[in-house]
Scaffold this motif. Structure first.
Motif, PDB file in Angstrom:
ATOM      1  N   VAL A   1       0.864  -1.177   0.000  1.00 17.17           N
ATOM      2  CA  VAL A   1       0.000   0.000   0.000  1.00 17.17           C
ATOM      3  C   VAL A   1       0.903   1.230   0.000  1.00 17.17           C
ATOM      4  N   GLN A   2       0.804   2.037  -1.059  1.00 20.70           N
ATOM      5  CA  GLN A   2       1.628   3.246  -1.110  1.00 20.70           C
ATOM      6  C   GLN A   2       0.882   4.418  -0.488  1.00 20.70           C
ATOM      7  N   ASP A   3       1.574   5.130   0.398  1.00 20.73           N
ATOM      8  CA  ASP A   3       1.035   6.349   1.003  1.00 20.73           C
ATOM      9  C   ASP A   3       1.237   7.483   0.010  1.00 20.73           C
ATOM     10  N   ILE A   4       0.144   8.098  -0.419  1.00 19.91           N
ATOM     11  CA  ILE A   4       0.198   9.098  -1.474  1.00 19.91           C
ATOM     12  C   ILE A   4      -0.373  10.409  -0.945  1.00 19.91           C
ATOM     13  N   VAL A   5       0.168  11.542  -1.419  1.00 20.41           N
ATOM     14  CA  VAL A   5      -0.170  12.846  -0.847  1.00 20.41           C
ATOM     15  C   VAL A   5      -0.590  13.817  -1.946  1.00 20.41           C
ATOM     16  N   PRO A   6      -1.817  13.705  -2.452  1.00 15.85           N
ATOM     17  CA  PRO A   6      -2.246  14.627  -3.502  1.00 15.85           C
ATOM     18  C   PRO A   6      -2.727  15.974  -2.981  1.00 15.85           C
TER      19      PRO A   6
ATOM     20  N   GLN B   1      -2.485  11.360 -12.862  1.00 19.84           N
ATOM     21  CA  GLN B   1      -1.496  10.548 -13.598  1.00 19.84           C
ATOM     22  C   GLN B   1      -0.396  10.056 -12.681  1.00 19.84           C
ATOM     23  N   MET B   2       0.014  10.893 -11.738  1.00 18.76           N
ATOM     24  CA  MET B   2       1.071  10.486 -10.816  1.00 18.76           C
ATOM     25  C   MET B   2       0.668   9.239 -10.037  1.00 18.76           C
ATOM     26  N   ALA B   3      -0.571   9.213  -9.528  1.00 20.60           N
ATOM     27  CA  ALA B   3      -1.035   8.054  -8.778  1.00 20.60           C
ATOM     28  C   ALA B   3      -1.126   6.824  -9.671  1.00 20.60           C
ATOM     29  N   VAL B   4      -1.695   6.991 -10.856  1.00 23.66           N
ATOM     30  CA  VAL B   4      -1.814   5.878 -11.799  1.00 23.66           C
ATOM     31  C   VAL B   4      -0.434   5.364 -12.183  1.00 23.66           C
ATOM     32  N   TRP B   5       0.500   6.287 -12.398  1.00 21.00           N
ATOM     33  CA  TRP B   5       1.847   5.895 -12.815  1.00 21.00           C
ATOM     34  C   TRP B   5       2.502   4.995 -11.774  1.00 21.00           C
ATOM     35  N   TRP B   6       2.421   5.360 -10.501  1.00 18.16           N
ATOM     36  CA  TRP B   6       3.061   4.559  -9.463  1.00 18.16           C
ATOM     37  C   TRP B   6       2.392   3.185  -9.331  1.00 18.16           C
ATOM     38  N   ILE B   7       1.084   3.150  -9.446  1.00 25.12           N
ATOM     39  CA  ILE B   7       0.392   1.856  -9.371  1.00 25.12           C
ATOM     40  C   ILE B   7       0.881   0.938 -10.483  1.00 25.12           C
ATOM     41  N   GLU B   8       0.949   1.503 -11.691  1.00 23.22           N
ATOM     42  CA  GLU B   8       1.320   0.696 -12.850  1.00 23.22           C
ATOM     43  C   GLU B   8       2.814   0.375 -12.851  1.00 23.22           C
ATOM     44  N   TYR B   9       3.635   1.366 -12.553  1.00 20.77           N
ATOM     45  CA  TYR B   9       5.089   1.203 -12.612  1.00 20.77           C
ATOM     46  C   TYR B   9       5.594   0.205 -11.573  1.00 20.77           C
ATOM     47  N   ALA B  10       5.127   0.359 -10.331  1.00 24.50           N
ATOM     48  CA  ALA B  10       5.634  -0.482  -9.247  1.00 24.50           C
ATOM     49  C   ALA B  10       4.761  -1.705  -8.980  1.00 24.50           C
TER      50      ALA B  10
ATOM     51  N   ASP C   1      -0.605  -2.563  -4.968  1.00 20.86           N
ATOM     52  CA  ASP C   1      -1.893  -3.185  -4.687  1.00 20.86           C
ATOM     53  C   ASP C   1      -2.947  -2.176  -4.247  1.00 20.86           C
ATOM     54  N   ALA C   2      -2.530  -1.103  -3.597  1.00 25.41           N
ATOM     55  CA  ALA C   2      -3.505  -0.148  -3.087  1.00 25.41           C
ATOM     56  C   ALA C   2      -2.794   1.152  -2.730  1.00 25.41           C
ATOM     57  N   LEU C   3      -3.609   2.152  -2.400  1.00 29.60           N
ATOM     58  CA  LEU C   3      -3.121   3.451  -1.948  1.00 29.60           C
ATOM     59  C   LEU C   3      -3.697   3.744  -0.572  1.00 29.60           C
ATOM     60  N   ARG C   4      -2.951   4.475   0.213  1.00 28.03           N
ATOM     61  CA  ARG C   4      -3.486   5.151   1.384  1.00 28.03           C
ATOM     62  C   ARG C   4      -3.351   6.639   1.085  1.00 28.03           C
ATOM     63  N   VAL C   5      -4.457   7.367   1.072  1.00 29.68           N
ATOM     64  CA  VAL C   5      -4.468   8.760   0.629  1.00 29.68           C
ATOM     65  C   VAL C   5      -4.424   9.671   1.849  1.00 29.68           C
TER      66      VAL C   5
END
Length: 612
Positions: free
Chosen positions: A228-233, A306-315, A318-322
């Motif tokens: 789960v990637q912690d993302i900061v939009p 796009q940044m969020a989609v890119w990390w999901i696809e690139y790495a 499985d999920a995000l924590r926003v």
């Protein structure tokens, strides 16, 4: 998959000199892209004097649709049509000056768009990477960084990194968790906690590289752990590279003078709230070092999507924590909807920090609320239940809001949610609040009760690193006190709590309690996908069941200061057809109707199966 690379090639024609006509594109983001994406590609080009430049792709398979100037002359936003994978050359032309940029389009992983994300079968383990383990001392000091390495400092870097996480994935798998949530790993040139992002497409060099991050994800998957990637939009850091040259003046929210958020989360759901209060909540800066991103600017929204989609696809996430989800305001719903459009089955979780179920429910789900707003957020952190859990186990005075009745009262408000069972992440503590061990008076009995509850109640559990070993807050206090190093994660540590031989009796007792519960949960689906029925607490004993037609798990939490005997008759509605079971923490065989005693400040977790 071949890693994304960008090569900037500057070329010259007509004999013009380097000094007169050199043109440089310093950044192209996203760094690469894929075929078959629902999210249309919009490149952000950054370099000197790009305004009104012509842009074309020299090979067939990717074409330029539209070129947009920004307010700053140093940006171009370029809409692309992607037809097939390949290495492409993008040519940027201004007069006689031409710059070539290589850009890669990859074939998308088979089934990528169908990834499921977090499910009720999962248990999340939350770590702070700088404080977890240092597996590579070569990145402790990064050239050009002003951040110091000092393990004694509460606010300084301690040296934990991605290699340290990789080195201890087996510990997590053995514990029984199924998903790893790390606080942000992207570049932050200001703080160790990484919530002031300075580059959205780069892993912080103190932690490693983009490539190492991908290796960590792959290794975690091999061990049965989701990432789960912690993302900061909502905000970036004031040290972000674009803060010296914003694409648009409203790329971030601006005021005549520094204006902080009023943090009035309820202003959005409040039918009587003023517009100015709503605006200040969502547009005010979180703190002075965290500029607030303006998602009402379509280019900002597109960039962050796009940044969020890119990390999901690139790495292959499985999920995000926003982070700070609701501070994105109403515009955040479009960001969320876009992510879910790309990954329709992917469940992820937002931080909605409010202590009222009515407020949390406003920010959850696809159903329009009283004002027509729908956030489309699939899951949120259950802060109201966390507060009630601490209140309910801290004391047994129901008159003052204590006793397990506080837990019951919060669960009883689940009717406010579209789907409380599937949309809430339950937890006892995290990186922003006191350690549960401290909040419950350093009483191991109460911490064990809290973990019994978190792992067996409705929703998806999250465990903060070290709770399974009774980690305590730093006595120096402050906002960083709950973010201590994991002993044994650093070379030279005299104690290594990753290994049982270094733990004291209470630490091992706590570890065994959590591990047993987690492995029971993993092997007994009724614990997480069964229906929930609970009973009004009597004498400060809270009893609930997870059940289906053929089996059930009976959980009892005795918050009283004395042992008590359990009466069976009141539970016959749920135990009809059940005769014998066993208590999974002790292994004791249980026969319905026989006298059973529950000790003070303790829990019982009893598994029953229908008698055929």
């Amino acid at each position: 998959m071949k890693l994304c690379t960008i090569f900037i090639i500057v070329w010259f024609t007509f004999g013009f000199s380097l000094t007169m006509f050199a043109q440089k594109v310093e950044r192209v983001e996203p760094l690469c892209w894929w075929t078959g994406m629902r999210t249309e590609l919009q490149l952000m080009l950054y370099g000197q004097n790009l305004k009104d430049a012509g842009v074309k792709v020299l090979q067939p398979g990717m074409t330029v649709k539209t070129v947009h100037n920004a307010e700053s002359p140093n940006y171009l936003f370029v809409d692309m049509a992607v037809e097939k994978a390949g290495n492409y050359t993008i040519e940027i032309t201004q007069g006689h000056k031409k710059t070539k940029v290589n850009y890669e389009i990859h074939n998308r992983r088979p089934g990528s768009e169908s990834r499921v994300g977090l499910t009720l079968a999962d248990v999340i383990y939350l770590i702070m990477p700088d404080r977890f383990a240092n597996g590579d001392t070569s990145n402790d000091i990064v050239k050009g960084s002003t951040q110091i390495l000092d393990r004694n400092g509460l606010e300084s870097r301690h040296g934990g990194d991605i290699q340290g996480i990789i080195d201890h994935l087996d510990y997590m798998a053995d514990l029984g968790v199924t998903a790893l949530w790390s606080t942000p790993l992207l570049e932050d040139n200001q703080f160790y906690h990484q919530y002031a992002i300075s580059d959205y497409y780069r892993i912080d060099p103190h932690f490693g590289t983009n490539e190492l991050y991908c290796e960590m994800v792959a290794e975690a998957h091999r061990k049965g752990l989701k990432i789960v990637q912690d993302i900061v939009p909502n905000h970036c850091g004031s040290g972000h590279w674009w803060m010296k040259d914003l694409p648009f003046t409203d790329w971030v929210n601006h005021f005549d003078t520094f204006t902080q958020s009023n943090y009035a989360l309820q202003a959005y759901s409040d039918t009587h709230a003023s517009k100015v209060d709503r605006m200040l909540c969502g547009h005010g800066w979180f703190v002075e070092s965290l500029p607030d991103m303006n998602l009402s600017n379509p280019y900002t929204l597109k960039y962050l999507t796009q940044m969020a989609v890119w990390w999901i696809e690139y790495a292959n996430l499985d999920a995000l924590r926003v982070d700070t989800y609701f501070y994105m305001g109403y515009e955040g719903a479009q960001w969320t909807k876009s992510i879910r459009n790309e990954y329709p089955n992917m469940e992820f979780v937002g931080e909605v920090w409010g202590n009222d179920p009515g407020i949390i429910s406003y920010w959850l789900g696809d159903r329009p609320k009283h004002d027509g707003f729908a956030s489309h957020l699939p899951k949120a952190m259950d802060f109201p239940l966390e507060r009630s859990l601490v209140m309910g186990l801290s004391n047994d005075n129901e008159a003052w809001g204590g006793s397990t009745k506080a837990i019951y009262n919060t669960i009883a408000q689940d009717f406010l949610y579209e789907d409380a069972m599937n949309s809430l992440v339950v937890f006892a503590d995290n990186h922003d609040i006191d350690r549960i061990y401290n909040m419950l008076g350093k009483d191991i009995r109460k911490v064990k009760m809290a973990m019994s509850f978190i792992i067996t109640t409705r929703g998806l559990p999250q465990i903060y690193y070290g709770t399974e070993l009774l980690f305590a807050d730093d006595p120096r206090g402050g906002a960083h006190k709950c973010r201590m190093d994991f002993p044994g994660g650093w070379e030279g540590d005299t104690i290594n709590l990753f290994k049982p031989e270094y733990r004291n009796a209470q630490q091992q007792e706590m570890f065994d309690h959590v591990r047993k519960l987690l492995h029971f949960r993993k092997s007994t689906p009724v614990v997480y996908n069964g229906k929930l029925m609970h009973y009004v607490p009597k004498n400060n004993i809270y009893t609930y069941f997870r059940y289906n037609d053929s089996e059930c798990v009976m959980v009892l939490l005795n918050g009283a200061s004395q042992s008590q005997t359990i009466g069976w008759n009141q539970f016959e509605e749920r135990l009809q057809g059940m005769k014998a079971g066993y208590e999974i923490l002790s292994g004791q065989q249980i026969t319905k109707g026989e006298k059973i005693e529950i000790e003070s400040n303790s829990s019982l977790v009893i598994y029953f199966k229908t008698t055929k």
